[in-house]
Design an enzyme around this catalytic site. Structure first.
Site, PDB file in Angstrom:
ATOM      1  N   TRP A  14      -3.910  -0.496  -7.196  1.00  0.00           N
ATOM      2  CA  TRP A  14      -3.314   0.798  -6.853  1.00  0.00           C
ATOM      3  C   TRP A  14      -3.421   1.343  -5.454  1.00  0.00           C
ATOM      4  CZ3 TRP A  14      -4.907   4.547 -11.432  1.00  0.00           C
ATOM      5  CH2 TRP A  14      -4.659   4.192 -12.699  1.00  0.00           C
ATOM      6  N   LYS A  15      -3.938   0.798  -4.680  1.00  0.00           N
ATOM      7  CA  LYS A  15      -4.109   1.132  -3.112  1.00  0.00           C
ATOM      8  C   LYS A  15      -4.736   2.610  -3.221  1.00  0.00           C
ATOM      9  CE  LYS A  15      -0.390  -2.102  -2.199  1.00  0.00           C
ATOM     10  NZ  LYS A  15       0.144  -2.983  -1.150  1.00  0.00           N
ATOM     11  N   GLU A 100      -4.536  -5.580   3.800  1.00  0.00           N
ATOM     12  CA  GLU A 100      -4.351  -4.385   4.446  1.00  0.00           C
ATOM     13  C   GLU A 100      -5.577  -4.087   5.175  1.00  0.00           C
ATOM     14  OE1 GLU A 100      -2.765  -2.100   1.087  1.00  0.00           O
ATOM     15  OE2 GLU A 100      -0.915  -3.021   1.310  1.00  0.00           O
ATOM     16  N   GLY A 176       4.289  -5.268  -0.243  1.00  0.00           N
ATOM     17  CA  GLY A 176       5.142  -3.977  -0.139  1.00  0.00           C
ATOM     18  C   GLY A 176       6.619  -3.724   0.413  1.00  0.00           C
ATOM     19  N   GLY A 237       0.944  -4.783  -6.819  1.00  0.00           N
ATOM     20  CA  GLY A 237       0.822  -3.320  -5.930  1.00  0.00           C
ATOM     21  C   GLY A 237       1.593  -2.222  -6.658  1.00  0.00           C
ATOM     22  N   GLY A 238       2.726  -2.046  -5.850  1.00  0.00           N
ATOM     23  CA  GLY A 238       3.565  -1.014  -6.236  1.00  0.00           C
ATOM     24  C   GLY A 238       3.867  -0.803  -7.899  1.00  0.00           C
TER      25      GLY A 238
END
Ligand code: PEP
Length: 255
Positions: A14-15, A100, A176, A237-238
Site C-alpha cells: 500500500w506504500k 523506493e 508505479g 502497488g497501485g
C-alpha cells in the site's frame, strides 16, 4: 506458476496510503472478494495502519505485513520500528529492500541483509525485493545484478529460514510507471533468481521458494504474467488499493 512445488503469493504494497479508518474500510471491501483464494493473500500497510489491519483481517485468509523494519531490536534510532515490535503485535510479514527504500532512504544491499536477518530472527516472513534500473537492463547486466542483490541479502540466512523468505523481482523501471515487464522478461529474471537460490541452497530449496513479480501488475495483465512457470505471484502497488482490481489479481493467481 508451479503451485505443486511452492505457494502462489499475492501481496499488496500500500506504500504511504490510507489512514487507519480507510484501512479498515478497504480490507472489509477486499475480504469477501478473496475468501476463496487458492493463493496466499497479504496486505502490507503503513506502520500506523497495522493495528487496524490486524483487527480487520482477524479470522480471514488475509495476512498482514509491514513495509520495512530496522535491523536493531531497540535503541536510539528515532523514527524507526524494529522487527520484534512488529512480531509482538502479530504482524506476519515485512517487505525488505523495496526499491523506493533503496532509492529515497539510502537502503543498500548490506542494510537489506541486516534487516532480513533481524526480521527472520524475530519470526517474521520476509518479502525481499530485488530489481534493476532501466540503465542496468540496457547494459545487459540484469541477471548478474539481481543475482548479486539476492546473494548479499541472503548472506547468513540458513536453509531452514529460507522457507520464510519470498523473493520479489521488481524492475525499478516498471514500478508505479505503468510500464510492465513482458511476461517473458519477468519469467526470465524470476528463473535467474531461482538459479541463484539453487547455487546457494540447492535445487530442492530453490524449487520451494516463491518468486514474485512486481511492477505495474494489474487486473488486465496479471493473468499473462502469472501464467509463467517461474512467476509465483505478485507484489502489487497501485492496483492493491482498489479492492476489485486486487481481487482480480488474486483470482488470476488462484488458477
Ligand atoms: C510496488 O510498490 O512494489 C509496486 C510493484 O508498485 P506498482 O504495482 O504500483 O508498480
Amino acid at each position: 506458476m508451479n503451485k505443486t512445488l511452492r505457494p502462489a503469493v499475492i501481496a499488496g504494497n500500500w506504500k504511504m496510503n490510507k489512514t487507519p479508518a480507510e484501512t479498515t474500510a478497504l480490507i472489509n471491501e477486499i475480504k469477501p472478494l478473496v475468501v476463496d483464494a487458492k493463493c496466499d493473500v497479504i496486505v502490507c500497510v503503513p506502520f500506523v495502519d497495522l493495528s487496524a489491519a490486524l483487527d480487520a483481517t482477524c479470522g480471514s485468509n488475509i495476512k498482514v505485513g509491514a513495509q520495512n523494519c530496522h535491523f536493531e531490536k531497540s535503541g536510539a534510532y528515532t523514527g524507526e520500528i524494529s522487527a520484534p515490535m512488529l512480531a509482538d503485535m502479530g504482524v506476519g510479514y515485512v517487505i525488505i529492500g523495496h526499491s523506493e527504500r533503496r532509492t529515497y532512504f539510502g537502503e543498500t544491499d548490506v542494510t537489506v541483509n541486516k534487516r532480513t536477518l533481524a526480521a527472520l530472527e524475530s519470526g517474521l516472513k520476509v518479502i525481499l525485493c530485488v530489481g534493476e534500473y532501466l540503465e542496468q537492463r540496457e547494459q545487459g547486466i540484469t541477471s548478474e545484478l539481481v543475482a548479486m542483490q539476492t546473494k548479499i541479502a541472503l548472506q547468513g540466512v540458513s536453509a531452514e529460514n529460507l522457507k520464510n523468505v519470498i523473493i520479489a523481482y521488481e524492475p525499478v523501471w516498471a514500478i508505479g510507471t505503468g510500464k510492465t515487464a513482458t511476461a517473458d522478461q519477468a519469467n526470465e529474471v524470476c528463473e535467474a533468481i531461482r538459479a541463484t537460490v539453487a547455487e546457494l541452497y540447492g535445487k530442492t530449496a530453490a524449487d520451494s521458494v516463491s518468486v514474485q513479480y512486481g511492477g505495474s501488475m494489474n487486473a488486465a495483465n496479471a493473468d499473462e504474467l502469472l501464467s509463467k512457470p517461474d512467476v509465483d505471484g505478485g507484489l502489487i502497488g497501485g492496483a492493491s488499493l482498489k479492492a476489485t482490481d486486487f481481487a482480480t489479481i488474486v483470482t488470476a493467481a488462484s488458477k
